[in-house]
Design a protein around this motif. Structure first.
Motif, short mmCIF file in Angstrom:
data_model
loop_
_atom_site.label_atom_id
_atom_site.label_comp_id
_atom_site.label_asym_id
_atom_site.label_seq_id
_atom_site.Cartn_x
_atom_site.Cartn_y
_atom_site.Cartn_z
N VAL A 161 3.40 8.28 3.08
CA VAL A 161 2.73 7.04 2.68
C VAL A 161 1.70 6.67 3.74
N VAL A 162 0.46 6.35 3.29
CA VAL A 162 -0.61 5.94 4.19
C VAL A 162 -1.06 4.55 3.78
N ILE A 163 -1.01 3.60 4.73
CA ILE A 163 -1.45 2.24 4.46
C ILE A 163 -2.50 1.88 5.51
N GLY A 164 -3.73 1.62 5.07
CA GLY A 164 -4.82 1.27 5.97
C GLY A 164 -4.55 -0.04 6.68
N GLY A 165 -5.12 -0.17 7.89
CA GLY A 165 -4.87 -1.32 8.74
C GLY A 165 -5.27 -2.65 8.17
N GLY A 166 -6.20 -2.69 7.24
CA GLY A 166 -6.65 -3.95 6.67
C GLY A 166 -6.03 -4.28 5.32
N ALA A 167 -5.13 -3.43 4.83
CA ALA A 167 -4.50 -3.65 3.53
C ALA A 167 -3.53 -4.82 3.58
N VAL A 168 -3.41 -5.54 2.47
CA VAL A 168 -2.45 -6.63 2.34
C VAL A 168 -1.51 -6.27 1.20
N ILE A 169 -0.19 -6.31 1.47
CA ILE A 169 0.80 -5.96 0.46
C ILE A 169 1.78 -7.11 0.33
N GLY A 170 1.97 -7.59 -0.91
CA GLY A 170 2.86 -8.70 -1.19
C GLY A 170 4.33 -8.33 -1.03
N GLN A 171 5.18 -9.28 -1.34
CA GLN A 171 6.63 -9.10 -1.20
C GLN A 171 7.21 -8.32 -2.37
N ASN A 172 8.34 -7.66 -2.11
CA ASN A 172 9.14 -6.98 -3.13
C ASN A 172 8.38 -5.91 -3.90
N CYS A 173 7.51 -5.18 -3.23
CA CYS A 173 6.79 -4.06 -3.86
C CYS A 173 7.57 -2.77 -3.66
N THR A 174 7.41 -1.86 -4.59
CA THR A 174 8.00 -0.53 -4.47
C THR A 174 6.88 0.48 -4.32
N LEU A 175 6.88 1.21 -3.21
CA LEU A 175 5.91 2.27 -2.97
C LEU A 175 6.68 3.58 -2.90
N LEU A 176 6.30 4.53 -3.73
CA LEU A 176 6.96 5.83 -3.70
C LEU A 176 6.19 6.79 -2.80
N GLN A 177 6.66 8.02 -2.69
CA GLN A 177 6.11 8.99 -1.75
C GLN A 177 4.65 9.33 -2.04
N GLN A 178 3.93 9.66 -0.96
CA GLN A 178 2.54 10.14 -1.00
C GLN A 178 1.54 9.10 -1.50
N ALA A 191 -18.04 5.84 0.75
CA ALA A 191 -19.12 6.39 -0.05
C ALA A 191 -20.29 6.65 0.89
N VAL A 192 -20.98 7.72 0.67
CA VAL A 192 -22.11 8.08 1.53
C VAL A 192 -23.12 6.94 1.53
N GLY A 193 -23.49 6.49 2.72
CA GLY A 193 -24.48 5.44 2.88
C GLY A 193 -23.97 4.03 2.63
N SER A 194 -22.67 3.88 2.41
CA SER A 194 -22.12 2.55 2.13
C SER A 194 -21.52 1.93 3.38
N ASP A 195 -21.76 0.65 3.55
CA ASP A 195 -21.13 -0.09 4.64
C ASP A 195 -19.95 -0.90 4.12
N ASP A 196 -19.52 -0.63 2.92
CA ASP A 196 -18.42 -1.36 2.29
C ASP A 196 -17.08 -0.76 2.74
N HIS A 197 -16.49 -1.36 3.75
CA HIS A 197 -15.23 -0.84 4.29
C HIS A 197 -14.12 -1.86 4.10
N ARG A 198 -13.90 -2.25 2.85
CA ARG A 198 -12.85 -3.21 2.54
C ARG A 198 -11.57 -2.48 2.14
N TYR A 199 -10.45 -3.20 2.27
CA TYR A 199 -9.14 -2.64 1.95
C TYR A 199 -8.55 -3.34 0.73
N PRO A 200 -7.61 -2.69 0.04
CA PRO A 200 -6.97 -3.28 -1.13
C PRO A 200 -6.04 -4.44 -0.78
N THR A 201 -5.82 -5.28 -1.79
CA THR A 201 -4.81 -6.33 -1.73
C THR A 201 -3.84 -6.08 -2.87
#
Length: 96
Positions: free
Chosen positions: A7-24, A32-42
């Protein structure tokens, strides 16, 4: 996390309570090439993220959503939605 192997979770990601994450699962930036958009998921509370799923970029996964195994999420997922595929698409809803 039931099977935390690879499991890989980026440093800026936000994960709520009681979530289930499975393997991989990857939750991180979307480069994206030429993009400065470096946002993480919520990720909302009570979500289920299937094995091998990728959630990339500044997307939001609503409370109680389900992401199918090996899906690639690059757009927002509404609350209670079930998404599958690459790119992920909505195939149903469940009560939240």
């Amino acid at each position: 996390m039931h099977h935390p192997n690879g499991v890989v979770i980026g440093g800026g990601a936000v994960i709520g309570q009681n979530c289930t994450l499975l393997q991989q699962v990857t939750i991180g930036e979307r480069y994206a090439v030429g993009s400065d958009d470096h946002r993480y998921p919520t990720i909302g509370s009570g979500c289920v993220i299937g094995a091998g799923a990728k959630i990339l970029g500044g997307v939001s996964v609503g409370n109680g959503a389900q992401v199918g195994a090996n899906s690639v999420v690059i757009r927002d997922v509404p609350e209670g939605a079930t998404v599958v595929g690459s790119p992920a698409r909505i195939v149903g809803y469940r009560g939240v």
